[in-house]
Scaffold this motif. Sequence first.
Motif, PDB file in Angstrom:
ATOM      1  N   ARG A  38     114.748  39.428 -16.017  1.00 48.00           N
ATOM      2  CA  ARG A  38     115.221  38.653 -17.168  1.00 48.00           C
ATOM      3  C   ARG A  38     114.450  39.035 -18.434  1.00 48.00           C
ATOM      4  O   ARG A  38     115.029  39.228 -19.503  1.00 48.00           O
ATOM      5  CB  ARG A  38     115.061  37.160 -16.881  1.00 48.00           C
ATOM      6  CG  ARG A  38     115.736  36.286 -17.896  1.00 48.00           C
ATOM      7  CD  ARG A  38     115.677  34.797 -17.558  1.00 48.00           C
ATOM      8  NE  ARG A  38     115.504  34.512 -16.146  1.00 48.00           N
ATOM      9  CZ  ARG A  38     114.547  33.723 -15.635  1.00 48.00           C
ATOM     10  NH1 ARG A  38     113.688  33.132 -16.423  1.00 48.00           N
ATOM     11  NH2 ARG A  38     114.459  33.511 -14.345  1.00 48.00           N
ATOM     12  N   ARG A  39     113.144  39.175 -18.301  1.00 49.25           N
ATOM     13  CA  ARG A  39     112.332  39.535 -19.470  1.00 49.25           C
ATOM     14  C   ARG A  39     112.605  40.968 -19.915  1.00 49.25           C
ATOM     15  O   ARG A  39     112.577  41.269 -21.107  1.00 49.25           O
ATOM     16  CB  ARG A  39     110.860  39.315 -19.177  1.00 49.25           C
ATOM     17  CG  ARG A  39     110.568  37.825 -19.100  1.00 49.25           C
ATOM     18  CD  ARG A  39     109.141  37.498 -19.205  1.00 49.25           C
ATOM     19  NE  ARG A  39     108.948  36.059 -19.194  1.00 49.25           N
ATOM     20  CZ  ARG A  39     107.840  35.471 -18.840  1.00 49.25           C
ATOM     21  NH1 ARG A  39     106.805  36.191 -18.487  1.00 49.25           N
ATOM     22  NH2 ARG A  39     107.741  34.162 -18.853  1.00 49.25           N
ATOM     23  N   ILE A  81     115.767  40.755 -21.877  1.00 47.20           N
ATOM     24  CA  ILE A  81     115.474  40.186 -23.197  1.00 47.20           C
ATOM     25  C   ILE A  81     114.844  41.244 -24.094  1.00 47.20           C
ATOM     26  O   ILE A  81     115.172  41.343 -25.280  1.00 47.20           O
ATOM     27  CB  ILE A  81     114.567  38.946 -23.066  1.00 47.20           C
ATOM     28  CG1 ILE A  81     115.354  37.793 -22.446  1.00 47.20           C
ATOM     29  CG2 ILE A  81     114.004  38.529 -24.414  1.00 47.20           C
ATOM     30  CD1 ILE A  81     114.505  36.598 -22.067  1.00 47.20           C
ATOM     31  N   THR A  82     113.955  42.048 -23.532  1.00 43.39           N
ATOM     32  CA  THR A  82     113.321  43.120 -24.311  1.00 43.39           C
ATOM     33  C   THR A  82     114.359  44.115 -24.801  1.00 43.39           C
ATOM     34  O   THR A  82     114.319  44.544 -25.961  1.00 43.39           O
ATOM     35  CB  THR A  82     112.257  43.837 -23.459  1.00 43.39           C
ATOM     36  OG1 THR A  82     111.288  42.877 -23.044  1.00 43.39           O
ATOM     37  CG2 THR A  82     111.574  44.931 -24.241  1.00 43.39           C
ATOM     38  N   ARG A 126     116.357  42.451 -27.590  1.00 43.08           N
ATOM     39  CA  ARG A 126     115.571  42.382 -28.832  1.00 43.08           C
ATOM     40  C   ARG A 126     115.467  43.762 -29.488  1.00 43.08           C
ATOM     41  O   ARG A 126     115.467  43.876 -30.709  1.00 43.08           O
ATOM     42  CB  ARG A 126     114.173  41.840 -28.562  1.00 43.08           C
ATOM     43  CG  ARG A 126     114.133  40.433 -28.042  1.00 43.08           C
ATOM     44  CD  ARG A 126     114.446  39.439 -29.119  1.00 43.08           C
ATOM     45  NE  ARG A 126     114.169  38.102 -28.635  1.00 43.08           N
ATOM     46  CZ  ARG A 126     115.036  37.117 -28.650  1.00 43.08           C
ATOM     47  NH1 ARG A 126     116.230  37.302 -29.144  1.00 43.08           N
ATOM     48  NH2 ARG A 126     114.714  35.933 -28.198  1.00 43.08           N
ATOM     49  N   SER A 127     115.392  44.800 -28.681  1.00 44.00           N
ATOM     50  CA  SER A 127     115.338  46.156 -29.216  1.00 44.00           C
ATOM     51  C   SER A 127     116.641  46.499 -29.937  1.00 44.00           C
ATOM     52  O   SER A 127     116.626  47.060 -31.040  1.00 44.00           O
ATOM     53  CB  SER A 127     115.071  47.152 -28.093  1.00 44.00           C
ATOM     54  OG  SER A 127     115.086  48.460 -28.582  1.00 44.00           O
ATOM     55  N   ARG A 149     110.160  39.796 -33.099  1.00 42.94           N
ATOM     56  CA  ARG A 149     110.729  39.276 -31.851  1.00 42.94           C
ATOM     57  C   ARG A 149     110.753  40.351 -30.775  1.00 42.94           C
ATOM     58  O   ARG A 149     110.501  40.077 -29.598  1.00 42.94           O
ATOM     59  CB  ARG A 149     112.138  38.739 -32.095  1.00 42.94           C
ATOM     60  CG  ARG A 149     112.167  37.415 -32.824  1.00 42.94           C
ATOM     61  CD  ARG A 149     113.537  36.750 -32.756  1.00 42.94           C
ATOM     62  NE  ARG A 149     114.627  37.631 -33.106  1.00 42.94           N
ATOM     63  CZ  ARG A 149     115.228  37.683 -34.278  1.00 42.94           C
ATOM     64  NH1 ARG A 149     114.833  36.892 -35.246  1.00 42.94           N
ATOM     65  NH2 ARG A 149     116.226  38.510 -34.492  1.00 42.94           N
ATOM     66  N   GLN A 150     111.019  41.595 -31.176  1.00 36.64           N
ATOM     67  CA  GLN A 150     111.031  42.701 -30.216  1.00 36.64           C
ATOM     68  C   GLN A 150     109.640  42.916 -29.629  1.00 36.64           C
ATOM     69  O   GLN A 150     109.486  43.081 -28.418  1.00 36.64           O
ATOM     70  CB  GLN A 150     111.518  43.977 -30.898  1.00 36.64           C
ATOM     71  CG  GLN A 150     111.499  45.192 -29.989  1.00 36.64           C
ATOM     72  CD  GLN A 150     111.748  46.488 -30.733  1.00 36.64           C
ATOM     73  OE1 GLN A 150     111.752  46.520 -31.952  1.00 36.64           O
ATOM     74  NE2 GLN A 150     111.939  47.561 -29.992  1.00 36.64           N
ATOM     75  N   SER A 153     107.206  40.756 -29.450  1.00 39.54           N
ATOM     76  CA  SER A 153     106.866  39.593 -28.626  1.00 39.54           C
ATOM     77  C   SER A 153     107.526  39.699 -27.254  1.00 39.54           C
ATOM     78  O   SER A 153     106.895  39.438 -26.223  1.00 39.54           O
ATOM     79  CB  SER A 153     107.320  38.316 -29.336  1.00 39.54           C
ATOM     80  OG  SER A 153     107.107  37.199 -28.518  1.00 39.54           O
ATOM     81  N   ALA A 154     108.787  40.092 -27.223  1.00 36.22           N
ATOM     82  CA  ALA A 154     109.495  40.245 -25.955  1.00 36.22           C
ATOM     83  C   ALA A 154     108.877  41.363 -25.117  1.00 36.22           C
ATOM     84  O   ALA A 154     108.776  41.240 -23.888  1.00 36.22           O
ATOM     85  CB  ALA A 154     110.969  40.527 -26.199  1.00 36.22           C
ATOM     86  N   LEU A 169     105.772  39.979 -23.505  1.00 29.58           N
ATOM     87  CA  LEU A 169     106.131  39.100 -22.388  1.00 29.58           C
ATOM     88  C   LEU A 169     106.594  39.910 -21.188  1.00 29.58           C
ATOM     89  O   LEU A 169     106.263  39.579 -20.042  1.00 29.58           O
ATOM     90  CB  LEU A 169     107.230  38.122 -22.811  1.00 29.58           C
ATOM     91  CG  LEU A 169     106.814  36.971 -23.702  1.00 29.58           C
ATOM     92  CD1 LEU A 169     108.032  36.178 -24.146  1.00 29.58           C
ATOM     93  CD2 LEU A 169     105.839  36.066 -22.984  1.00 29.58           C
ATOM     94  N   ASP A 170     107.338  40.964 -21.431  1.00 32.34           N
ATOM     95  CA  ASP A 170     107.815  41.826 -20.349  1.00 32.34           C
ATOM     96  C   ASP A 170     106.636  42.491 -19.641  1.00 32.34           C
ATOM     97  O   ASP A 170     106.594  42.555 -18.412  1.00 32.34           O
ATOM     98  CB  ASP A 170     108.768  42.871 -20.912  1.00 32.34           C
ATOM     99  CG  ASP A 170     109.409  43.730 -19.836  1.00 32.34           C
ATOM    100  OD1 ASP A 170     109.635  43.210 -18.726  1.00 32.34           O
ATOM    101  OD2 ASP A 170     109.679  44.914 -20.112  1.00 32.34           O
TER     102      ASP A 170
END
Length: 143
Positions: free
Chosen positions: A7-8, A11-12, A15-16, A103-104, A106-107, A110-111
């Motif tokens: 999932r992360r 999301i990454t 965001r990219s 945001r990219q 940050s994602a 998190l990834d």
Amino acid sequence: MKSVVARRARITRVRSVQHLLAASAAAQAEAQLDTLESNQAKLAMLRDSLSVPAGMTSGAVLQNRGQLAQRLDTARNGLADAIVSAKAQVEAKGAERLEARQRQESAAKLDQRAAQALAEWTEARLAASFRPRSNRSSEQKDN
């Protein structure tokens, strides 16, 4: 745990793509501003080239050049408003691009943390499954 990492990662990737779209929109806005500014410069250059040559000139020529100069000035002044709004749009798109980049990043962090947590969890699970077992026969002999 694997679903969290997947999932992360998704999301990454999203965001990219969002950052790429924001960067593209910002580049388009900058190109539009450059086009407007170059058109304004061309109009100013045309206006300046309407000088009257030395010597005898008819009134019709002066009137035509005057009307053309007035039209060029009107067009150039009309571009001024468009340039102001284009500059505001460039600033807004630049801010959106910067926000998308944050945001990219940050994602991505998190990834990375999720992947590291999965690796640690997998390692701990493998270590737990290879614990040495005591022999039951040796335990029964002790009793």
